[in-house]
Enzyme design. Structure first.
Site, mmCIF file in Angstrom:
data_model
loop_
_atom_site.group_PDB
_atom_site.id
_atom_site.type_symbol
_atom_site.label_atom_id
_atom_site.label_comp_id
_atom_site.label_asym_id
_atom_site.label_seq_id
_atom_site.Cartn_x
_atom_site.Cartn_y
_atom_site.Cartn_z
ATOM 1 N N ASP A 171 0.846 -1.194 0.000
ATOM 2 C CA ASP A 171 0.000 0.000 0.000
ATOM 3 C C ASP A 171 0.878 1.239 0.000
ATOM 4 O O ASP A 171 2.049 1.199 0.410
ATOM 5 C CB ASP A 171 -0.956 -0.007 1.196
ATOM 6 C CG ASP A 171 -0.256 0.238 2.514
ATOM 7 O OD1 ASP A 171 0.657 -0.553 2.847
ATOM 8 O OD2 ASP A 171 -0.598 1.206 3.213
ATOM 9 N N GLU B 264 -0.155 -0.478 5.798
ATOM 10 C CA GLU B 264 0.849 0.099 6.693
ATOM 11 C C GLU B 264 0.730 1.616 6.756
ATOM 12 O O GLU B 264 0.844 2.222 7.830
ATOM 13 C CB GLU B 264 2.251 -0.301 6.236
ATOM 14 C CG GLU B 264 3.361 0.042 7.225
ATOM 15 C CD GLU B 264 3.893 1.464 7.112
ATOM 16 O OE1 GLU B 264 4.496 1.953 8.080
ATOM 17 O OE2 GLU B 264 3.685 2.101 6.044
#
Length: 454
Positions: free
Chosen positions: A92, A156
């Site tokens: 991500d 994250e």
């Protein structure tokens, strides 16, 4: 880089690595459906899973974590009796932010002036490619000498804790003798660095309400409580006159004893405008690695475009508080809440919501894994000794792993050196750093396997 078979193999694989990084960067994998469609994260996760299967990983799975994101897991069995090493990255990314500030499309890997530009190129899609390169180099030169687990996180950047909670619920899954977190970076290009500390973080949203509806600023201004003005007072209370972070009751005088960060280097790395002073007290290293730091990362109120002469009834802000090692993020959150409530003026109504939290981390730099990495860095960076630095950012999973596996040796390396400009427009990665760190990681795995045979 001195010639050796592993280094030669990595160099030969760099064109493939560039093509793969381009394919992965093309996914706008922001783990926030208000910013990008969920399908973009799903596409990135499937790409990572397919790459692991191609490399012979077993038990490859997309793990549905409690925050709604997916982490990708796989295991590559090593020789009997070999230690297990967990390799971490995340797919991500941060939002593109101001697209007009990008010189090239943010989700199209573009080479310019010897660097590869694109969102996630360094943070942290490049970290996953780093792991692939190291493993491929070993497979081409006698095989991978350890059992390798790979975990690639899907949220994250949001700090919502999905993988941490999943790991706590399945503690056997990520157990390893050593853990390499590929989400940090060298102190600067060409200087091999491991990160010994990470600040923790807490992220909160603040809403202030003062009126039932917006009011004409001419008719009511001067006596009507202005929600945005109240918010400004609250936010200003979080800074001392010199710009240092102030949260009532939270220590802010810690000192960093290790590698120092010259002010002129910091100004250049941070691209501070000429004549603009740096806020805070103490050394640069004190401020960014050892002390708390609050940042206002978003404000909702009347936009400038289309503004009318009215008093706002409400205002909202999102705050990020970085918490240094030695302080508990949960306690810091309580102190931040109390501070905001105390400093909200005019008895305005204030509501607080926590949207993310992670604990600070401090590694054991005396472990055998660090010695193995230091030797590997000498090979990958001839003439350079490995340095140990702090990092102002947060990787919440680190503390979860340290808690679940207290005997594991945790190292942090990665591609996020200052020129990478992670989280900002025009993020980029140095292909030379990708190459050298891949060589270093491959040699680390060899060294670590040998250290466990003694």
């Amino acid at each position: 880089m001195s010639s050796n078979p592993i280094a030669e193999t990595v160099r030969s694989l760099m064109p493939t690595a560039k093509a793969e990084l381009a394919a992965l960067v093309a996914f706008e994998s922001v783990a926030d459906e208000a910013v990008a469609p969920r399908s973009e994260c799903e596409g990135a996760a499937n790409w990572v899973a397919d790459a692991l299967r191609t490399e012979g990983f077993q038990d490859v799975a997309l793990l549905d974590t409690p925050d709604g994101s997916q982490s990708v897991y796989g295991i590559l069995p090593g020789p009997a009796g070999a230690p297990t090493v967990l390799l971490y990255a995340h797919y991500d990314v941060q939002p593109k932010l101001d697209e007009s500030a990008w010189l090239t499309p943010p989700f199209e890997l573009t080479e310019r002036d010897g660097r590869w530009y694109g969102r996630g190129a360094a943070d942290c899609k490049g970290g996953f490619i780093l792991h692939l390169l190291a493993l491929r180099a070993l497979k081409a030169n006698g095989g991978v000498p350890v059992t390798v687990k790979v975990i690639v996180e899907g949220s994250e950047e949001q700090g919502t804790g999905g993988l941490e909670r999943y790991a706590e619920q399945h503690p056997e899954l990520l157990a390893a003798d050593a853990i390499v977190i590929g989400d940090a970076g060298n102190f600067r290009v060409g200087l091999p660095t491991v990160t010994a500390t990470l600040r923790g973080m807490t992220m909160i949203r603040v809403q202030i309400d003062t009126l039932e509806g917006n009011l004409h600023s001419g008719q009511f201004g001067g006596a009507a409580p202005d929600a945005l003005a109240a918010m400004i007072r609250v936010l200003d209370s979080l800074r001392a006159a010199d710009g240092s972070t102030v949260v009532d009751g939270l220590p802010a005088d810690q000192v960093w004893e290790g590698l120092q960060y010259p002010e002129e280097d910091f100004r250049q790395d941070a691209k501070v405008l000429s004549d603009v002073a740096l806020p805070g007290a103490g050394t640069i290293a004190d401020r960014i690695w050892a002390r708390p730091a609050v940042t206002v990362i978003g404000i909702d109120c009347h936009p400038v475009a289309g503004a009318t002469p009215s008093i706002p009834k409400s205002a909202r802000a999102q705050l990020s508080l970085r918490v240094p090692p030695g302080l508990d993020s949960a306690e810091a959150t309580k102190l931040l809440y109390a501070h905001i409530e105390k400093h909200t003026p005019w008895n305005a109504r204030v509501s607080l919501e926590q949207v993310g939290q992670g604990q600070a981390f401090q590694a054991d730099t005396t472990s055998p894994a660090y010695a193995s990495m230091a030797d590997a860095m000498r090979i990958a960076y001839p003439g350079q000794e490995m340095q140990t630095a702090g990092m102002g950012g947060s990787i919440p999973l680190c503390n979860t792993l340290a808690s679940l596996y207290p005997e594991s040796e945790i190292l942090l390396i990665g591609l996020s050196e200052p020129e990478a400009q992670i989280h900002a427009p025009n993020e980029s990665v140095s292909p030379e750093e990708l190459e050298r760190l891949s060589v270093a990681e491959a040699h680390f795995l060899v060294n670590y396997a040998r250290s466990k045979q003694v």
